[in-house]
Design a protein around this motif. Structure first.
Motif, PDB file in Angstrom:
ATOM      1  N   THR A  35      15.119   8.826  -8.424  1.00  0.00           N
ATOM      2  CA  THR A  35      13.990   8.626  -9.342  1.00  0.00           C
ATOM      3  C   THR A  35      13.222   7.348  -9.024  1.00  0.00           C
ATOM      4  N   ASP A  36      13.579   6.685  -7.914  1.00  0.00           N
ATOM      5  CA  ASP A  36      12.875   5.469  -7.536  1.00  0.00           C
ATOM      6  C   ASP A  36      11.481   5.829  -7.014  1.00  0.00           C
ATOM      7  N   ILE A  37      10.483   5.207  -7.605  1.00  0.00           N
ATOM      8  CA  ILE A  37       9.106   5.424  -7.183  1.00  0.00           C
ATOM      9  C   ILE A  37       8.513   4.073  -6.846  1.00  0.00           C
ATOM     10  N   SER A  38       7.877   3.994  -5.713  1.00  0.00           N
ATOM     11  CA  SER A  38       7.237   2.728  -5.354  1.00  0.00           C
ATOM     12  C   SER A  38       5.818   3.009  -4.871  1.00  0.00           C
ATOM     13  N   PHE A  39       4.955   2.047  -5.086  1.00  0.00           N
ATOM     14  CA  PHE A  39       3.562   2.159  -4.686  1.00  0.00           C
ATOM     15  C   PHE A  39       3.230   1.004  -3.745  1.00  0.00           C
ATOM     16  N   ILE A  40       2.387   1.274  -2.787  1.00  0.00           N
ATOM     17  CA  ILE A  40       1.939   0.256  -1.840  1.00  0.00           C
ATOM     18  C   ILE A  40       0.432   0.130  -1.987  1.00  0.00           C
ATOM     19  N   ASP A  41      -0.055  -1.091  -2.119  1.00  0.00           N
ATOM     20  CA  ASP A  41      -1.486  -1.330  -2.257  1.00  0.00           C
ATOM     21  C   ASP A  41      -2.151  -1.167  -0.887  1.00  0.00           C
ATOM     22  N   VAL A  42      -2.950  -0.122  -0.747  1.00  0.00           N
ATOM     23  CA  VAL A  42      -3.659   0.140   0.503  1.00  0.00           C
ATOM     24  C   VAL A  42      -5.174   0.004   0.318  1.00  0.00           C
ATOM     25  N   SER A  43      -5.581  -0.661  -0.733  1.00  0.00           N
ATOM     26  CA  SER A  43      -7.002  -0.766  -1.074  1.00  0.00           C
ATOM     27  C   SER A  43      -7.841  -1.269   0.092  1.00  0.00           C
ATOM     28  N   LYS A  44      -7.443  -2.359   0.712  1.00  0.00           N
ATOM     29  CA  LYS A  44      -8.228  -2.937   1.809  1.00  0.00           C
ATOM     30  C   LYS A  44      -8.272  -2.008   3.020  1.00  0.00           C
ATOM     31  N   GLN A  45      -7.126  -1.401   3.346  1.00  0.00           N
ATOM     32  CA  GLN A  45      -7.056  -0.540   4.528  1.00  0.00           C
ATOM     33  C   GLN A  45      -7.971   0.678   4.414  1.00  0.00           C
ATOM     34  N   ILE A  46      -8.179   1.184   3.198  1.00  0.00           N
ATOM     35  CA  ILE A  46      -8.992   2.392   3.055  1.00  0.00           C
ATOM     36  C   ILE A  46     -10.424   2.109   2.614  1.00  0.00           C
ATOM     37  N   GLY A  47     -10.768   0.826   2.427  1.00  0.00           N
ATOM     38  CA  GLY A  47     -12.150   0.481   2.119  1.00  0.00           C
ATOM     39  C   GLY A  47     -12.473   0.279   0.654  1.00  0.00           C
ATOM     40  N   LEU A  48     -11.471   0.216  -0.203  1.00  0.00           N
ATOM     41  CA  LEU A  48     -11.723  -0.042  -1.625  1.00  0.00           C
ATOM     42  C   LEU A  48     -11.697  -1.546  -1.871  1.00  0.00           C
ATOM     43  N   ILE A  49     -12.704  -2.208  -1.375  1.00  0.00           N
ATOM     44  CA  ILE A  49     -12.785  -3.650  -1.495  1.00  0.00           C
ATOM     45  C   ILE A  49     -13.729  -3.971  -2.644  1.00  0.00           C
ATOM     46  N   SER A  50     -13.193  -4.685  -3.623  1.00  0.00           N
ATOM     47  CA  SER A  50     -13.983  -4.979  -4.814  1.00  0.00           C
ATOM     48  C   SER A  50     -13.511  -6.290  -5.423  1.00  0.00           C
ATOM     49  N   GLN A  51     -14.106  -6.644  -6.526  1.00  0.00           N
ATOM     50  CA  GLN A  51     -13.748  -7.859  -7.249  1.00  0.00           C
ATOM     51  C   GLN A  51     -12.276  -7.804  -7.638  1.00  0.00           C
ATOM     52  N   PRO A  52     -11.493  -8.856  -7.374  1.00  0.00           N
ATOM     53  CA  PRO A  52     -10.049  -8.795  -7.633  1.00  0.00           C
ATOM     54  C   PRO A  52      -9.639  -8.861  -9.096  1.00  0.00           C
ATOM     55  N   ALA A  53     -10.448  -9.394  -9.969  1.00  0.00           N
ATOM     56  CA  ALA A  53     -10.037  -9.595 -11.362  1.00  0.00           C
ATOM     57  C   ALA A  53     -10.623  -8.522 -12.269  1.00  0.00           C
ATOM     58  N   TRP A  54     -10.088  -7.314 -12.196  1.00  0.00           N
ATOM     59  CA  TRP A  54     -10.603  -6.222 -13.014  1.00  0.00           C
ATOM     60  C   TRP A  54     -10.105  -6.359 -14.432  1.00  0.00           C
ATOM     61  N   LYS A  55     -11.012  -6.265 -15.377  1.00  0.00           N
ATOM     62  CA  LYS A  55     -10.665  -6.431 -16.792  1.00  0.00           C
ATOM     63  C   LYS A  55     -10.186  -5.105 -17.364  1.00  0.00           C
ATOM     64  N   TYR A  56     -11.071  -4.197 -17.683  1.00  0.00           N
ATOM     65  CA  TYR A  56     -10.694  -2.865 -18.144  1.00  0.00           C
ATOM     66  C   TYR A  56     -11.905  -1.948 -18.087  1.00  0.00           C
ATOM     67  N   GLY A  57     -11.713  -0.725 -18.411  1.00  0.00           N
ATOM     68  CA  GLY A  57     -12.772   0.258 -18.348  1.00  0.00           C
ATOM     69  C   GLY A  57     -12.278   1.524 -17.686  1.00  0.00           C
ATOM     70  N   GLY A  58     -11.317   1.377 -16.816  1.00  0.00           N
ATOM     71  CA  GLY A  58     -10.698   2.534 -16.190  1.00  0.00           C
ATOM     72  C   GLY A  58     -11.556   3.179 -15.131  1.00  0.00           C
ATOM     73  N   PRO A  59     -10.943   3.613 -14.061  1.00  0.00           N
ATOM     74  CA  PRO A  59     -11.681   4.316 -13.016  1.00  0.00           C
ATOM     75  C   PRO A  59     -11.892   5.781 -13.371  1.00  0.00           C
ATOM     76  N   SER A  60     -12.773   6.408 -12.651  1.00  0.00           N
ATOM     77  CA  SER A  60     -12.930   7.847 -12.731  1.00  0.00           C
ATOM     78  C   SER A  60     -12.763   8.384 -11.320  1.00  0.00           C
ATOM     79  N   VAL A  61     -11.945   9.401 -11.181  1.00  0.00           N
ATOM     80  CA  VAL A  61     -11.701  10.038  -9.888  1.00  0.00           C
ATOM     81  C   VAL A  61     -12.337  11.408  -9.947  1.00  0.00           C
TER      82      VAL A  61
END
Length: 155
Positions: A35-61
């Motif tokens: 049941t171990d689940i781990s996530f790796i931050d790949v934001s930079k590698q895939i081009g999701l480069i944005s402001q690092p201090a996100w407050k709230y609002g939630g993304p939409s996919v």
């Protein structure tokens, strides 16, 4: 007669349900389920480069342009405009032009309201702690150009 029929059906349903329950309870204890689940931050590698201090609002996919790949709409409450990242089809993303100016954003959703094959965007705005409430905004996607078609616009 009708009551007896309902009683028999109830007993059968109860037997089936209890059988399902007992089969899950009596699983082999020697099999350990990972049941171990781990996530790796790949934001930079895939081009999701944005402001690092996100407050709230939630993304939409959503598949904004109906090309078969999920795109991302990112909001950051009142510190950035709505950011649109379009999928390139190779697990990378490109940041497109902002689709709405910086505002007091509280939510975002996408769907094809005008049935033209691309997803439009509905945003929910705040109102300065209730002092200046704003209506939701409907942004129609005209081939990647988002047009505010909200009736009674206040901006």
């Amino acid at each position: 007669m009708k009551t007896k029929k309902h009683f028999v059906v109830s007993i059968i349903a109860l037997s089936v349900l209890s059988g399902c329950q007992s089969s899950t309870v009596n699983q082999d204890k020697s099999q350990k389920i990972n049941t171990d689940i781990s996530f790796i931050d790949v934001s930079k590698q895939i081009g999701l480069i944005s402001q690092p201090a996100w407050k709230y609002g939630g993304p939409s996919v959503s598949d904004i342009n109906n090309d078969g790949y999920y795109d991302f709409l990112l909001t950051n409450h009142d510190t950035t405009p709505i950011r649109l990242f379009m999928a390139n089809g190779d697990n990378t993303y490109t940041r497109e032009n902002d689709i709405f100016k910086k505002a007091d954003l509280h939510g975002i959703s996408a769907g094809d309201y005008d049935l033209d094959g691309d997803n439009d965007v509905l945003i929910s705005l705040g109102g300065g702690n209730g002092k200046t409430p704003q209506p939701q905004r409907l942004l129609r996607n005209d081939n990647g150009n988002f047009v505010d078609v909200t009736v009674g616009r206040y901006f």
